[in-house]
Design a protein around this motif. Structure first.
Motif, PDB file in Angstrom:
ATOM      1  N   LEU A   1       2.085   0.799  -3.731  1.00 26.23           N
ATOM      2  CA  LEU A   1       3.483   0.772  -4.133  1.00 26.23           C
ATOM      3  C   LEU A   1       4.337   1.634  -3.210  1.00 26.23           C
ATOM      4  O   LEU A   1       5.477   1.285  -2.886  1.00 26.23           O
TER       5      LEU A   1
ATOM      6  N   GLN B   1       4.830  -0.309   0.047  1.00 24.05           N
ATOM      7  CA  GLN B   1       5.737  -1.428  -0.085  1.00 24.05           C
ATOM      8  C   GLN B   1       7.184  -0.958  -0.177  1.00 24.05           C
ATOM      9  O   GLN B   1       8.122  -1.673   0.178  1.00 24.05           O
TER      10      GLN B   1
ATOM     11  N   THR C   1       5.849  -4.416  -9.009  1.00 31.11           N
ATOM     12  CA  THR C   1       6.043  -4.548  -7.560  1.00 31.11           C
ATOM     13  C   THR C   1       7.400  -5.134  -7.190  1.00 31.11           C
ATOM     14  O   THR C   1       7.659  -5.396  -6.014  1.00 31.11           O
TER      15      THR C   1
ATOM     16  N   ALA D   1       3.322  -8.668  -2.742  1.00 32.62           N
ATOM     17  CA  ALA D   1       3.061  -7.316  -3.241  1.00 32.62           C
ATOM     18  C   ALA D   1       2.338  -7.365  -4.580  1.00 32.62           C
ATOM     19  O   ALA D   1       1.413  -6.579  -4.826  1.00 32.62           O
TER      20      ALA D   1
END
Length: 423
Positions: free
Chosen positions: A14, A17, A387, A412
């Protein structure tokens, strides 16, 4: 210990991303998935795909002329149109088009500052594009009626098997169903009636001469309204449905849809907002179809034929043939997930206003079902929320559906689900 490792892996994913990718970084990643990549094997696959596209466009003619482009379509060998017609399936095109217009209604309320920033972004991407990226954009544009562009997201080995099976007519059901599932953006273009970037007064867009497909050096252009992008709708639809059929390459194929949309900006014929809007409606449309039992029956029949044909051409299992091949497989680079994240907003500024908790529409989790079959529907919905892109970016609108489809980051969500299972 296992639970702790799972949490650590999820946290790292996470965090990664959330890192922003700059415009130059995104351009470099796009270049790495073009004929200018550093891999000879990947470049060879790109060349094979382009030549197959040119051959299909020529048909039985000795040479390819520009007039043949308008008549291009999958031939009867490639596409089993008779099978699909015999099914009598109603794609409910008008109803889905209207749903798309409603989903994108936030476009009409965007401030001038966002529209100007969108124009500045397309200008930067268009003017700074490398020759390899321009060649890829031309190939993507002129091959809209075919599925050739998907090959490079499958990796060198599976990609070659796909091209062979496609032209031999071994995947005709999938070819027919996927192309028929594209919901035209023509109604939305007429509704929003927004001028393309190269038509804006005072623009500095560079129209790209075709030295790749027709090779007549005529500048590539496009007619009709700009918002949303019809080509991007095609690219995302084809890529997302193929990802459902070949979950072994799920993330790569979904990311190819984003890369296809990027090509439209490279050519200067679409804004980032056009690409973002098409991603939204495509996700919604594919989820709609995959929740229809009659469609799923056709989908499974096409999927079974496709997978059997690819294994035959690979000479091994699909899982083996689809394996990552190092630097020869740029769509498997972790950086491509950040490229995808970039294309969800293209760096445009967030809008002011309070954000609502993300609500997952009923059935949306079907988009992760084939890729993460071990997870429950509720778990897949949770992954989509965890996500998601932060709230407030353009086109997220005022309704739960608009916010969800704009913020949904499928690669993701897939990566996090896969990571949690692995650890």
């Amino acid at each position: 210990m296992k639970i702790r490792l799972t949490l650590i892996a999820a946290t790292l994913l996470l965090a990664q991303q959330a890192q922003a990718v700059s415009l130059p970084q995104a351009a470099a990643l796009a270049n790495g998935t073009s004929p200018a990549s550093a891999s000879q094997a990947f470049d060879a696959l790109e060349a094979q795909s382009l030549q197959a596209e040119i051959n299909a466009l020529k048909g039985g003619a000795a040479t390819l002329t520009r007039g043949q482009l308008d008549k291009a379509s999958q031939n009867d060998t490639q596409s089993d149109k008779a099978w699909l017609k015999a099914s009598g399936y109603d794609f409910q095109t008008k109803a889905n088009q209207q749903a798309g217009i409603e989903l994108l209604s936030g476009f009409s309320k965007l401030p001038d500052s966002t529209l100007q920033a969108s124009l500045q972004t397309v200008t930067a991407i268009n003017c700074d594009a490398t020759q390899g990226v321009r060649h890829q954009a031309l190939a993507d544009a002129e091959g809209i009626s075919y599925l050739y562009f998907l090959a490079d997201a499958m990796g060198p080995r599976l990609g070659k098997a796909f091209l062979t099976a496609y032209d031999k007519g071994e995947i005709g059901k999938a070819a027919a169903l996927i192309k028929a599932s594209e919901v035209s953006t023509s109604a939305a273009k007429k509704h929003f009636n927004y001028s393309r970037p190269f038509l804006i007064k005072g623009n500095t867009i560079h129209l790209v001469p075709d030295d790749t497909v027709v090779k007549d050096n005529q500048p590539y252009t496009a007619d009709g309204g700009s918002f949303p992008s019809g080509h991007t709708n095609t690219g995302y639809t084809d890529a997302l449905l193929m990802a459902q059929m070949i979950p072994e390459r799920y993330d790569s194929l979904v990311e190819r849809g984003a890369r296809y949309g990027y090509s439209r900006i490279v050519l200067g014929v679409h804004y980032p907002l056009d690409i973002m809007g098409s991603r939204m409606v495509t996700q919604r449309n594919v989820a709609h179809y995959l929740n229809d039992p009659r469609y799923v029956t056709l989908f499974n029949e096409a999927k079974d034929q496709l997978r059997a044909a690819l294994e035959k051409e690979c000479g091994t299992t699909l899982a083996e043939c689809a394996k990552t091949v190092g630097h020869d497989d740029p769509y498997r680079s972790p950086d491509m997930k950040q490229f995808y994240r970039f294309t969800m907003s293209y760096g445009l500024a967030k809008q002011q206003g309070a954000s609502q908790p993300l609500s997952v529409p009923a059935g949306a989790e079907v988009l992760l079902q084939s890729a993460l079959p071990h997870l429950s529907a509720e778990k897949r919905r949770q992954l989509m929320v965890k996500t998601a892109l932060p709230a407030g970016y353009p086109l997220s609108g005022n309704t739960p559906e608009q916010a969800f489809w704009q913020r949904l980051d499928l690669p993701a969500a897939y990566a996090l689900g896969k990571s949690e299972r692995t650890h």
